[in-house]
Design an enzyme around this catalytic site. Sequence first.
Site, PDB file in Angstrom:
ATOM      1  N   HIS A  27       0.843  -1.201   0.000  1.00 15.66           N
ATOM      2  CA  HIS A  27       0.000   0.000   0.000  1.00 15.66           C
ATOM      3  C   HIS A  27       0.875   1.247   0.000  1.00 15.66           C
ATOM      4  O   HIS A  27       1.513   1.573   0.998  1.00 15.66           O
ATOM      5  CB  HIS A  27      -0.933  -0.029   1.228  1.00 15.66           C
ATOM      6  CG  HIS A  27      -1.906   1.104   1.247  1.00 15.66           C
ATOM      7  ND1 HIS A  27      -2.300   1.736   2.396  1.00 15.66           N
ATOM      8  CD2 HIS A  27      -2.567   1.733   0.240  1.00 15.66           C
ATOM      9  CE1 HIS A  27      -3.157   2.694   2.113  1.00 15.66           C
ATOM     10  NE2 HIS A  27      -3.332   2.717   0.803  1.00 15.66           N
TER      11      HIS A  27
ATOM     12  N   ASN B  54      -5.213   4.156   6.980  1.00 12.52           N
ATOM     13  CA  ASN B  54      -6.594   4.508   6.623  1.00 12.52           C
ATOM     14  C   ASN B  54      -7.589   4.248   7.745  1.00 12.52           C
ATOM     15  O   ASN B  54      -8.653   4.860   7.783  1.00 12.52           O
ATOM     16  CB  ASN B  54      -7.013   3.804   5.332  1.00 12.52           C
ATOM     17  CG  ASN B  54      -6.391   4.483   4.123  1.00 12.52           C
ATOM     18  OD1 ASN B  54      -5.943   5.632   4.217  1.00 12.52           O
ATOM     19  ND2 ASN B  54      -6.329   3.797   3.001  1.00 12.52           N
TER      20      ASN B  54
ATOM     21  N   GLU C  37       2.881   0.361   3.279  1.00 11.52           N
ATOM     22  CA  GLU C  37       2.409  -0.646   4.223  1.00 11.52           C
ATOM     23  C   GLU C  37       2.509  -2.005   3.521  1.00 11.52           C
ATOM     24  O   GLU C  37       1.909  -2.193   2.459  1.00 11.52           O
ATOM     25  CB  GLU C  37       0.960  -0.358   4.634  1.00 11.52           C
ATOM     26  CG  GLU C  37       0.829   0.905   5.477  1.00 11.52           C
ATOM     27  CD  GLU C  37      -0.609   1.253   5.838  1.00 11.52           C
ATOM     28  OE1 GLU C  37      -0.841   1.653   6.988  1.00 11.52           O
ATOM     29  OE2 GLU C  37      -1.499   1.152   4.982  1.00 11.52           O
TER      30      GLU C  37
HETATM   31  N1  CAA Z   1       4.653  13.875  -7.959  1.00  7.41           N
HETATM   32  C1  CAA Z   1       5.981  13.990  -7.711  1.00  7.41           C
HETATM   33  N2  CAA Z   1       6.507  14.911  -6.865  1.00  7.41           N
HETATM   34  C2  CAA Z   1       5.644  15.770  -6.293  1.00  7.41           C
HETATM   35  C3  CAA Z   1       4.262  15.722  -6.516  1.00  7.41           C
HETATM   36  C4  CAA Z   1       3.767  14.710  -7.396  1.00  7.41           C
HETATM   37  N3  CAA Z   1       2.459  14.550  -7.653  1.00  7.41           N
HETATM   38  N4  CAA Z   1       3.668  16.696  -5.809  1.00  7.41           N
HETATM   39  C5  CAA Z   1       4.653  17.342  -5.145  1.00  7.41           C
HETATM   40  N5  CAA Z   1       5.841  16.780  -5.433  1.00  7.41           N
HETATM   41  C6  CAA Z   1       7.158  17.142  -4.876  1.00  7.41           C
HETATM   42  C7  CAA Z   1       7.646  18.464  -5.413  1.00  7.41           C
HETATM   43  O1  CAA Z   1       8.426  18.264  -6.570  1.00  7.41           O
HETATM   44  C8  CAA Z   1       8.483  18.988  -4.242  1.00  7.41           C
HETATM   45  O2  CAA Z   1       9.770  18.409  -4.255  1.00  7.41           O
HETATM   46  P1  CAA Z   1      11.057  19.228  -3.708  1.00  7.41           P
HETATM   47  O3  CAA Z   1      10.698  19.781  -2.360  1.00  7.41           O
HETATM   48  O4  CAA Z   1      12.134  18.196  -3.635  1.00  7.41           O
HETATM   49  O5  CAA Z   1      11.314  20.279  -4.713  1.00  7.41           O
HETATM   50  C9  CAA Z   1       7.771  18.449  -3.002  1.00  7.41           C
HETATM   51  O6  CAA Z   1       6.984  17.341  -3.453  1.00  7.41           O
HETATM   52  C10 CAA Z   1       6.877  19.503  -2.383  1.00  7.41           C
HETATM   53  O7  CAA Z   1       5.982  19.948  -3.381  1.00  7.41           O
HETATM   54  P2  CAA Z   1       5.390  21.399  -3.501  1.00  7.41           P
HETATM   55  O8  CAA Z   1       6.361  22.394  -2.941  1.00  7.41           O
HETATM   56  O9  CAA Z   1       4.904  21.612  -4.904  1.00  7.41           O
HETATM   57  O10 CAA Z   1       4.049  21.362  -2.672  1.00  7.41           O
HETATM   58  P3  CAA Z   1       3.820  21.095  -1.149  1.00  7.41           P
HETATM   59  O11 CAA Z   1       4.933  21.523  -0.288  1.00  7.41           O
HETATM   60  O12 CAA Z   1       2.467  21.626  -0.918  1.00  7.41           O
HETATM   61  O13 CAA Z   1       3.757  19.487  -1.034  1.00  7.41           O
HETATM   62  C11 CAA Z   1       2.597  17.454  -1.044  1.00  7.41           C
HETATM   63  C12 CAA Z   1       2.899  18.732  -1.816  1.00  7.41           C
HETATM   64  C13 CAA Z   1       3.848  16.606  -0.907  1.00  7.41           C
HETATM   65  C14 CAA Z   1       1.552  16.701  -1.862  1.00  7.41           C
HETATM   66  C15 CAA Z   1       2.069  17.829   0.382  1.00  7.41           C
HETATM   67  O14 CAA Z   1       1.021  18.773   0.261  1.00  7.41           O
HETATM   68  C16 CAA Z   1       1.581  16.652   1.179  1.00  7.41           C
HETATM   69  O15 CAA Z   1       2.351  15.913   1.752  1.00  7.41           O
HETATM   70  N6  CAA Z   1       0.223  16.461   1.241  1.00  7.41           N
HETATM   71  C17 CAA Z   1      -0.375  15.387   1.976  1.00  7.41           C
HETATM   72  C18 CAA Z   1      -0.357  14.133   1.145  1.00  7.41           C
HETATM   73  C19 CAA Z   1      -0.967  12.967   1.863  1.00  7.41           C
HETATM   74  O16 CAA Z   1      -1.488  13.034   2.954  1.00  7.41           O
HETATM   75  N7  CAA Z   1      -0.926  11.795   1.178  1.00  7.41           N
HETATM   76  C20 CAA Z   1      -1.532  10.614   1.644  1.00  7.41           C
HETATM   77  C21 CAA Z   1      -2.912  10.499   1.056  1.00  7.41           C
HETATM   78  S1  CAA Z   1      -3.794   9.092   1.673  1.00  7.41           S
HETATM   79  C22 CAA Z   1      -3.191   7.795   0.779  1.00  7.41           C
HETATM   80  O17 CAA Z   1      -2.388   7.959  -0.112  1.00  7.41           O
HETATM   81  C23 CAA Z   1      -3.682   6.441   1.140  1.00  7.41           C
HETATM   82  C24 CAA Z   1      -4.966   5.996   0.615  1.00  7.41           C
HETATM   83  O18 CAA Z   1      -5.145   4.764   0.562  1.00  7.41           O
HETATM   84  C25 CAA Z   1      -6.063   6.910   0.205  1.00  7.41           C
HETATM   85  P1  NAD Z   2      -7.596   6.043 -10.458  1.00  2.00           P
HETATM   86  O1  NAD Z   2      -9.075   6.101 -10.730  1.00  2.00           O
HETATM   87  O2  NAD Z   2      -6.796   7.284 -10.571  1.00  2.00           O
HETATM   88  O3  NAD Z   2      -6.914   4.946 -11.424  1.00  2.00           O
HETATM   89  C1  NAD Z   2      -7.382   3.644 -11.582  1.00  2.00           C
HETATM   90  C2  NAD Z   2      -7.014   3.237 -13.000  1.00  2.00           C
HETATM   91  O4  NAD Z   2      -7.167   1.831 -13.150  1.00  2.00           O
HETATM   92  C3  NAD Z   2      -7.913   3.878 -14.074  1.00  2.00           C
HETATM   93  O5  NAD Z   2      -7.104   4.598 -14.978  1.00  2.00           O
HETATM   94  C4  NAD Z   2      -8.590   2.685 -14.755  1.00  2.00           C
HETATM   95  O6  NAD Z   2      -8.752   2.847 -16.161  1.00  2.00           O
HETATM   96  C5  NAD Z   2      -7.606   1.581 -14.475  1.00  2.00           C
HETATM   97  N1  NAD Z   2      -8.170   0.235 -14.541  1.00  2.00           N
HETATM   98  C6  NAD Z   2      -9.359  -0.193 -14.069  1.00  2.00           C
HETATM   99  N2  NAD Z   2      -9.490  -1.528 -14.303  1.00  2.00           N
HETATM  100  C7  NAD Z   2      -8.352  -1.929 -14.933  1.00  2.00           C
HETATM  101  C8  NAD Z   2      -7.855  -3.175 -15.413  1.00  2.00           C
HETATM  102  N3  NAD Z   2      -8.579  -4.298 -15.295  1.00  2.00           N
HETATM  103  N4  NAD Z   2      -6.638  -3.209 -16.003  1.00  2.00           N
HETATM  104  C9  NAD Z   2      -5.898  -2.087 -16.123  1.00  2.00           C
HETATM  105  N5  NAD Z   2      -6.304  -0.880 -15.677  1.00  2.00           N
HETATM  106  C10 NAD Z   2      -7.504  -0.810 -15.083  1.00  2.00           C
HETATM  107  O7  NAD Z   2      -7.463   5.395  -9.011  1.00  2.00           O
HETATM  108  P2  NAD Z   2      -6.226   5.520  -7.985  1.00  2.00           P
HETATM  109  O8  NAD Z   2      -6.472   6.685  -7.119  1.00  2.00           O
HETATM  110  O9  NAD Z   2      -4.958   5.380  -8.718  1.00  2.00           O
HETATM  111  O10 NAD Z   2      -6.502   4.228  -7.088  1.00  2.00           O
HETATM  112  C11 NAD Z   2      -6.112   2.938  -7.517  1.00  2.00           C
HETATM  113  C12 NAD Z   2      -6.032   2.022  -6.320  1.00  2.00           C
HETATM  114  O11 NAD Z   2      -5.080   2.539  -5.388  1.00  2.00           O
HETATM  115  C13 NAD Z   2      -7.345   1.853  -5.556  1.00  2.00           C
HETATM  116  O12 NAD Z   2      -7.385   0.536  -5.037  1.00  2.00           O
HETATM  117  C14 NAD Z   2      -7.186   2.870  -4.414  1.00  2.00           C
HETATM  118  O13 NAD Z   2      -7.981   2.562  -3.303  1.00  2.00           O
HETATM  119  C15 NAD Z   2      -5.701   2.740  -4.117  1.00  2.00           C
HETATM  120  N6  NAD Z   2      -5.075   3.898  -3.476  1.00  2.00           N
HETATM  121  C16 NAD Z   2      -5.448   5.167  -3.839  1.00  2.00           C
HETATM  122  C17 NAD Z   2      -4.810   6.255  -3.248  1.00  2.00           C
HETATM  123  C18 NAD Z   2      -5.165   7.661  -3.613  1.00  2.00           C
HETATM  124  O14 NAD Z   2      -4.745   8.603  -2.907  1.00  2.00           O
HETATM  125  N7  NAD Z   2      -5.892   7.914  -4.692  1.00  2.00           N
HETATM  126  C19 NAD Z   2      -3.792   6.041  -2.301  1.00  2.00           C
HETATM  127  C20 NAD Z   2      -3.412   4.718  -1.987  1.00  2.00           C
HETATM  128  C21 NAD Z   2      -4.085   3.653  -2.574  1.00  2.00           C
END
Ligand code: CAA
Ligand code: NAD
Length: 296
Positions: A140, A190, A152
């Site tokens: 993860h 999460n 993770e």
């Molecule tokens: N791809 C690659 N690099 C990126 C990027 C991206 N999409 N976005 C930002 N960066 C890099 C930048 O290049 C920059 O690098 P340097 O400092 O080395 O130059 C650095 O990250 C900081 O970027 P910014 O200055 O543009 O912007 P910021 O300071 O606001 O940071 C952020 C951006 C890192 C996204 C920050 O806002 C952050 O940490 N946000 C929280 C993100 C978070 O909580 N993520 C977890 C989400 S939950 C999850 O993922 C799990 C799930 O299952 C849903």
């Molecule tokens: P997303 O909607 O940005 O991308 C998913 C992609 O998968 C789409 O482009 C879709 O066309 C493609 N897809 C669907 N079925 C497919 C298949 N059979 N073969 C190939 N491609 C296929 O979603 P996301 O945010 O990248 O999330 C993807 C997974 O990662 C989910 O399980 C989500 O829970 C997990 N995840 C998401 C985040 C987040 O911050 N968005 C963080 C950690 C984990």
Amino acid sequence: MDIEKVGVVGCGLMGSGIAEVAAKAGFDVVVREVSDNLIKAGRSRIRKSLDRAAKRGKLTATDRDAAWSRLRFSTEISDLADRHLVIEAIVEEIGAKNELFSALDGLCGPDTIFASNTSSLKITDMAAATGRPDRVVGLHFFNPVPVMELVEVVRTIATSDAAFNAAYAFAEALGKRPIVAKDNSGFVVNLLLVPYLLDAIRQLERGVASMEDIDRAMTLGLGYPMGPLTLCDFVGIDTVYRISEIMFDEYREGRYAAPSLLKRMVSMGRFGRKNGKGFYDWSGDQPTPLPLFPRR
Ligand code: CAA
Ligand code: NAD
């Protein structure tokens, strides 16, 4: 279990980041998407991110080009047949993930390890859909994958030590700092993050404060890098909704129930930053709050 060839399924937000970090770390990567248009979008997301890293001096132009040359894109699942590790990052739905793993099971060699990047589903349920439950793990990653250090690593009661150790070593080889988590819905992060995000939406529904002030409260008051509503847009409103439904189904606790506003946003196609509109409008330089409630 030596991993050299990696497959990534899904090239959306997460798949593109996972493919990028794997290619940067020297792995040979095949990315599978469902259509040429989605491949085009995913490729350009990876290219932009690599260019940005090179521009900011995190990567030399030579290393960027080498990483780019290690990436191949395909719509054919058969192109994953020779992979040592396949990581799925497709839509958060157990049916879609099981269908994929079952197809891969008939295609890949017996030693191939399958990993899921799921946010909330159980790895056990995916492992049970294959004939190789001992070689199925959770990996993860966090968004944005190139920046966030955590992975993770999740094992089920069936995962072999060899598969788990290979997956853990793979996360380390990407430069990540893995933790080990039990196969419960939401793992470690999460389980804590999702109720917090949903509570922020409930605060907004109740009119506790404005969207911007709820976000500002958590950035200025607690030093979080993003407020919770901005983070929902960043993760994807559709993904947050699916995660909450899955976790509610698992735990039957109100804290995981999707707020009505979240459901309505999904119905309206407001998926967040990825399609330009969520809580905020992302089309300009700065995100601007969108109206969510009736106005005169
Ligand atoms: N791809 C690659 N690099 C990126 C990027 C991206 N999409 N976005 C930002 N960066 C890099 C930048 O290049 C920059 O690098 P340097 O400092 O080395 O130059 C650095 O990250 C900081 O970027 P910014 O200055 O543009 O912007 P910021 O300071 O606001 O940071 C952020 C951006 C890192 C996204 C920050 O806002 C952050 O940490 N946000 C929280 C993100 C978070 O909580 N993520 C977890 C989400 S939950 C999850 O993922 C799990 C799930 O299952 C849903
Ligand atoms: P997303 O909607 O940005 O991308 C998913 C992609 O998968 C789409 O482009 C879709 O066309 C493609 N897809 C669907 N079925 C497919 C298949 N059979 N073969 C190939 N491609 C296929 O979603 P996301 O945010 O990248 O999330 C993807 C997974 O990662 C989910 O399980 C989500 O829970 C997990 N995840 C998401 C985040 C987040 O911050 N968005 C963080 C950690 C984990």
